[in-house]
Design a protein around this motif. Sequence first.
Motif, short mmCIF file in Angstrom:
data_model
loop_
_atom_site.label_atom_id
_atom_site.label_comp_id
_atom_site.label_asym_id
_atom_site.label_seq_id
_atom_site.Cartn_x
_atom_site.Cartn_y
_atom_site.Cartn_z
N ALA A 158 42.24 43.94 40.42
CA ALA A 158 40.96 42.90 40.65
C ALA A 158 40.61 42.38 41.45
O ALA A 158 39.89 41.77 41.60
CB ALA A 158 42.46 42.15 39.86
N ALA A 159 40.74 42.97 42.19
CA ALA A 159 40.69 42.72 44.02
C ALA A 159 39.34 43.77 44.00
O ALA A 159 39.55 45.04 44.91
CB ALA A 159 41.97 43.01 44.90
N ASN A 160 38.50 43.53 43.84
CA ASN A 160 36.72 43.94 43.42
C ASN A 160 35.84 43.23 44.54
O ASN A 160 35.67 42.66 44.50
CB ASN A 160 36.62 44.86 43.17
CG ASN A 160 35.83 45.56 42.18
OD1 ASN A 160 34.67 45.20 43.73
ND2 ASN A 160 35.56 46.82 41.40
N ALA A 161 35.37 44.00 45.50
CA ALA A 161 35.00 43.20 46.91
C ALA A 161 33.27 43.41 46.18
O ALA A 161 32.32 42.41 46.95
CB ALA A 161 35.25 43.59 48.84
N GLN A 162 33.24 44.35 45.33
CA GLN A 162 31.86 44.11 45.03
C GLN A 162 31.20 43.38 43.88
O GLN A 162 30.52 42.65 43.88
CB GLN A 162 31.38 45.82 44.18
CG GLN A 162 31.77 46.37 45.07
CD GLN A 162 30.90 48.17 44.18
OE1 GLN A 162 32.07 48.79 43.30
NE2 GLN A 162 30.30 48.41 44.71
N VAL B 283 47.49 31.64 43.75
CA VAL B 283 47.32 33.07 43.78
C VAL B 283 48.91 33.84 42.53
O VAL B 283 50.56 33.64 42.83
CB VAL B 283 48.23 33.10 44.60
CG1 VAL B 283 47.55 34.38 45.13
CG2 VAL B 283 46.58 32.89 45.86
N PRO B 284 48.29 34.51 41.51
CA PRO B 284 49.61 35.66 41.18
C PRO B 284 49.87 36.45 41.86
O PRO B 284 49.49 37.08 43.26
CB PRO B 284 48.57 35.95 39.71
CG PRO B 284 47.37 36.12 40.73
CD PRO B 284 47.12 34.68 41.56
N ALA C 268 39.52 37.93 49.30
CA ALA C 268 40.95 37.80 50.52
C ALA C 268 41.68 37.45 49.55
O ALA C 268 43.42 37.84 49.84
CB ALA C 268 40.49 36.88 51.83
N GLN C 269 42.32 36.43 49.19
CA GLN C 269 43.80 36.07 48.48
C GLN C 269 43.79 36.86 46.81
O GLN C 269 45.17 36.96 46.89
CB GLN C 269 42.98 34.17 47.87
CG GLN C 269 42.47 33.57 47.93
CD GLN C 269 42.45 32.19 47.23
OE1 GLN C 269 42.90 31.81 47.02
NE2 GLN C 269 40.71 31.91 46.75
N LEU C 270 43.25 37.62 46.81
CA LEU C 270 43.49 38.93 45.92
C LEU C 270 44.11 40.63 46.35
O LEU C 270 45.09 41.13 45.89
CB LEU C 270 43.25 39.06 44.03
CG LEU C 270 42.29 38.02 43.30
CD1 LEU C 270 41.21 38.06 42.52
CD2 LEU C 270 43.44 37.62 43.07
#
Length: 329
Positions: free
Chosen positions: A98-102, A90-91, A110-112
């Motif tokens: 970067a974390a976009n649920a769509q 995980v970065p 969940a990781q981002l």
Amino acid sequence: MTRSHVLSGQVERRRFLGGLTGAAAALGLSACGVGESGSEGPDGGPTAPSGAATRSLDTDNGTVRVPEKPERVVVLENYDALMLLDLGLVPVGVPDGAANAQLLPPDVYAQLKDVDTIGASGTPNSQAIAALKPDLIIDQFYKEKSAPLKTIAPVAYFDWHTSGSLWHQQIAKVAKAVNRESQLAERKKEYERRLSEVRTAYSKQISTTTWAPLSGGPNGKFFLGTPLVTVMRDVGLRIGAGLPEKEAGFVARSYEEMDVLKDCDALIYSVQYDGKATPTTQQLLDHKLWKGVPAVKAGRAFPSKHFVMANYTFAIGAVDEIEAMLKQL
């Protein structure tokens, strides 16, 4: 394919994966904080912590000394983050959006979702990056913007913007950069197993049909091709609509050229991970010329959530979707 097609495709695929921020304008890198990370090595980069093991890594920006096994990695593009996740890493820093649920599976989101952000894609914030104390920075698109960041941490630049490389070639470079090639081999083996299962179970449908992937574009255009086409070819599907062999796209066509799809028995169009088409793709789906395409009239136009490839997890998801499509033929 002409250079203009290739360049428009690079922008479009980053926009698709990154949502509203994926194709952010390439603004100037802030000079503030670029060199505020401590002492520099002889090549202008940071010195490694005392006693830390390093190795030489060949990149598209020369040979770089990197940690033996980096653990605190900052990425400058969403693709880079997804590649690292495939490798079990995980970065510590990702671009805005970067974390976009769509656009992401729930487990990936969940990781981002709680990872620190370092500015929009193409506009890295050097102060935010330095605060994360990375031991490696990975970039595949923004050579001029990432080069000054070497005063913070080693920069591994692998040109995906103009090289024409495919996703599986790029993730192999990233795996080498973070010394996790064994993890990559495991994911690749799982992908090849799924390919074999689908090719065996649906050999008749595969051998007797012609396919094309497409998505909506601006100003009355649509795009033929996508990195998904690499998975389609691995499954064994015949690609039609005049798409060049061994290329992923994107090839821009006007709505008036929609008859290029007449040789296709089935079509795959892009949707977000929430199942909804982007506005431009929805415009395509609502157009009267689209509704007159033979494959559409036959009920053989299928949505895909894995339209953009970044890693083997997405590729396996695409194989699963293609299998479900083949069951309906």
